[in-house]
Structures are given as C-alpha cells and as structure tokens.
Design a protein around this motif. Sequence first.
Motif, short mmCIF file in Angstrom:
data_model
loop_
_atom_site.label_atom_id
_atom_site.label_comp_id
_atom_site.label_asym_id
_atom_site.label_seq_id
_atom_site.Cartn_x
_atom_site.Cartn_y
_atom_site.Cartn_z
N SER A 90 -8.89 -0.25 0.66
CA SER A 90 -8.02 0.59 1.48
C SER A 90 -8.06 0.13 2.94
CB SER A 90 -8.45 2.06 1.39
OG SER A 90 -8.32 2.55 0.07
N TYR B 197 0.84 -1.20 0.00
CA TYR B 197 0.00 0.00 0.00
C TYR B 197 0.87 1.25 0.00
CZ TYR B 197 -3.81 -3.15 1.35
OH TYR B 197 -4.74 -4.16 1.39
N ASP B 198 0.48 2.26 -0.81
CA ASP B 198 1.19 3.53 -0.83
C ASP B 198 0.88 4.35 0.41
OD1 ASP B 198 2.38 3.03 -3.29
OD2 ASP B 198 0.67 3.84 -4.40
N LYS B 199 -0.32 4.16 0.94
CA LYS B 199 -0.72 4.89 2.12
C LYS B 199 -1.80 4.12 2.88
CE LYS B 199 -2.13 8.56 -0.06
NZ LYS B 199 -2.71 9.89 -0.37
N TRP C 221 -4.95 4.77 6.12
CA TRP C 221 -5.84 5.82 6.62
C TRP C 221 -6.17 5.55 8.08
CZ3 TRP C 221 -7.28 9.71 3.14
CH2 TRP C 221 -6.96 9.45 1.80
N TYR D 67 2.44 5.16 9.34
CA TYR D 67 2.44 4.10 8.31
C TYR D 67 3.16 2.86 8.83
CZ TYR D 67 3.05 1.77 3.79
OH TYR D 67 3.03 0.86 2.77
N SER E 32 -4.80 10.45 6.10
CA SER E 32 -3.94 9.45 5.49
C SER E 32 -2.56 9.50 6.13
CB SER E 32 -3.82 9.68 3.99
OG SER E 32 -3.15 10.90 3.72
N CYS E 33 -1.81 8.41 5.97
CA CYS E 33 -0.41 8.39 6.39
C CYS E 33 0.38 7.63 5.33
CB CYS E 33 -0.26 7.75 7.77
SG CYS E 33 -1.12 6.19 8.01
N SER E 34 1.42 8.24 4.84
CA SER E 34 2.18 7.71 3.71
C SER E 34 3.43 6.96 4.18
CB SER E 34 2.58 8.85 2.77
OG SER E 34 1.44 9.52 2.28
N LYS E 35 4.04 6.24 3.26
CA LYS E 35 5.27 5.51 3.56
C LYS E 35 6.33 6.45 4.12
CE LYS E 35 4.94 1.65 0.28
NZ LYS E 35 5.57 0.97 -0.87
N ASN F 274 -12.32 12.67 0.78
CA ASN F 274 -11.47 11.47 0.73
C ASN F 274 -12.22 10.24 1.26
OD1 ASN F 274 -9.19 12.69 -0.35
ND2 ASN F 274 -8.36 13.23 1.66
N THR G 192 6.39 7.43 7.24
CA THR G 192 5.91 8.03 8.48
C THR G 192 5.81 6.98 9.57
OG1 THR G 192 3.57 7.68 7.97
CG2 THR G 192 4.58 9.71 7.15
#
Length: 337
Positions: free
Chosen positions: A73, A21-23, A25, A143, A135-138, A65, A140
């Motif tokens: 997701s 996953y790229d991000k 939630w 994540y 959201s939280c991305s790679k 979103n 972090t």
Amino acid sequence: VEDIIKAMKKSTSFIPHYQNYDKFWHIQMHLPEGKDGVIVDSSLMLMEAEPIIGTGEWDDAQCRNFKTIDNGSIVLVRKGSQALALCQIIGDNFTNDSLSAKYININYRKVKIIAWASEYKQPRSGLFSQGTFKSCSKGTEQYSYIESWLKYMNDIAYLEKCAKLLSKKHNIILQGAPGTGKTYNTAAIALKTLDITDVDLTDHKAVMIRYDELLGKQIFFTTFHQSLDYEDFVEGLKPHVQTNDKGNSIGVTYEPEDGIFKRACNKAVENAEDNKSVVLIIDEINRGNVSKIFGELITLLESDKRSQGNHPIKVILPYTKAEFGVPSNLYIIGTMN
C-alpha cells in the motif's frame, strides 16, 4: 541530523510504480498522543536504518486499518497538511519498546521510501489536514495528488534510466510505434544527459523552451530520410556561386562544407574545455541508409573508439583531408518505429 537527512534525501532514487491502486493512504505521526500531547519529529522515523511509520493504540477504524492494510500500500506521510514523503508499506504491524521510547507511537509498519516531498510540489493547504491515518479513493483530489506524484516519479525514473544508459554507451535508440512519445521524450532525455537542473523535466512546455535555448550550442537535431547521404551528414563539396564586382554570377566553385554531425562534433570539442557535453538527436534514424550516411565513421561511434575511449580511432576525411575522431562528450539519441 539535518546533514544526514539532506544526504539521504539527495541519494534517494526514484522507484517506478506501475500498479493501479483503488485507494491511497495518508498519515501524520508527530502527535502520537493527540493534539494536546507530546510532539515528536516524525521525519526521524523515516531516517531509521529500516524506515518505519507508526500510530498509537486506539480502539477505532484508523488504528485497525493501520494494522491490517496490505503490504504494498502507498502511504503519504505528512505533518498536518504538509507532505513529508511518499512511502510503500513492506512489513506487517509490530511493536517495539525501543522505538516507542523514542517516538511514543505503539504500532509500527516498515516502509520503503519512494520519494521525498522536496522532490515534488506540496499539496494545496488543507488538502491532507484531517485524521491520523486515513484513506483516499479514486475520484478524490487527495487520490489525484498522490497518483500524479507517482506518475511524475515514473516519468523521472524513465528519463534517468535513459540518461544513465546514454552516458555509459554514448548512443541509444528509442524504438516504438508512432505516437508513443519517442520524439517527445528525446528533448527531456537530452536535458537530463546535459545535467540541466533548472527545469522540471516532466513539464514539456518548460523542457522545450530550455531545449530551444540550447539548440546549436549543446543540442543538435536532424531527421534521416532516404535521400540523405554522407555529404549532407558529415562533410561534402557544396556549390558556391562566384560573382564579380557588379554582383553578376561568373561561375560556380565547389568547397568542403561541414554537415550537422561534424558541426556537433566540433562543438563538443569546443565545449570540452568547459566540461560541457553535446547531444545529437537523430529522428527517424531507420529511414536513412545508415552505412551510406555514416560511412567509415560508423565504427568511431562506439564508446571505446571515441577520443577518450580505451581504443581511440581517427580517420582522414575525404574532402578536407583532416584527421577526425568522434569526441567522448558527444551523445547520440536516435528514434525509430
């Protein structure tokens, strides 16, 4: 309600996820009108016959979103910074008057409960304290926390699958290239099969400490090699030096001696009175001559030929001349390349 929640949480099985996953939630739902509004028990939304997550209706990115992110997701449901559950979205956004009357939220998405927070460590205080739906991305910390939780679930799901198969078949072999974790995993599978619940099965250091405590009691380990034979594994005549009163050798006698397989079987029979099982781990099982090592006992390994099976079989051992069968509470894990 508390009893229902406990029962549902206890019965929820781990669902493995291998997708990248790229991000991720995270969402909080207990303040649908904001911090000064009504407070709802958002965990009950996850207890619906078809679990849901929800938000109010606002003209902002968080609400947009929530309505538009893809099915599949992964969403961490929280109450402030406290994690409640990890979910996967499985339905498009919808509204429902009955749900809104109960939970005040306006927009809803159907979800699948992946795991409850009671099954994993809580995030550090404040890690997920901001926003309603974010959201939280790679890269972090947020994540990494969710990614680690998913990895933990994958590991547990694998162990549960192996332990369930072993419980049914009584014998399994883990096959794979060197370095893929076969021997590493046998300890955890053994503890899972033995219903050991006082250790995190994904913590290898903790697993090995508990494993060592059970060696010779409920766990036995051996490695097959080309020179191993029936006399070493099951039973055979072993030399014993005889001495006189002065301790001088006066000759050698040969007496029957149990091998590790027979010792494991005997311990399983002994443990049966306390409803305890025994696991025998055979590393590098393909390096030995299985027919030579097991002899006539190879047939007795089948689950229906065990002592409590549908067709129990016993044999007379060649050296002790004792009647012998393989107990049903003995489980064998083999590894091979």
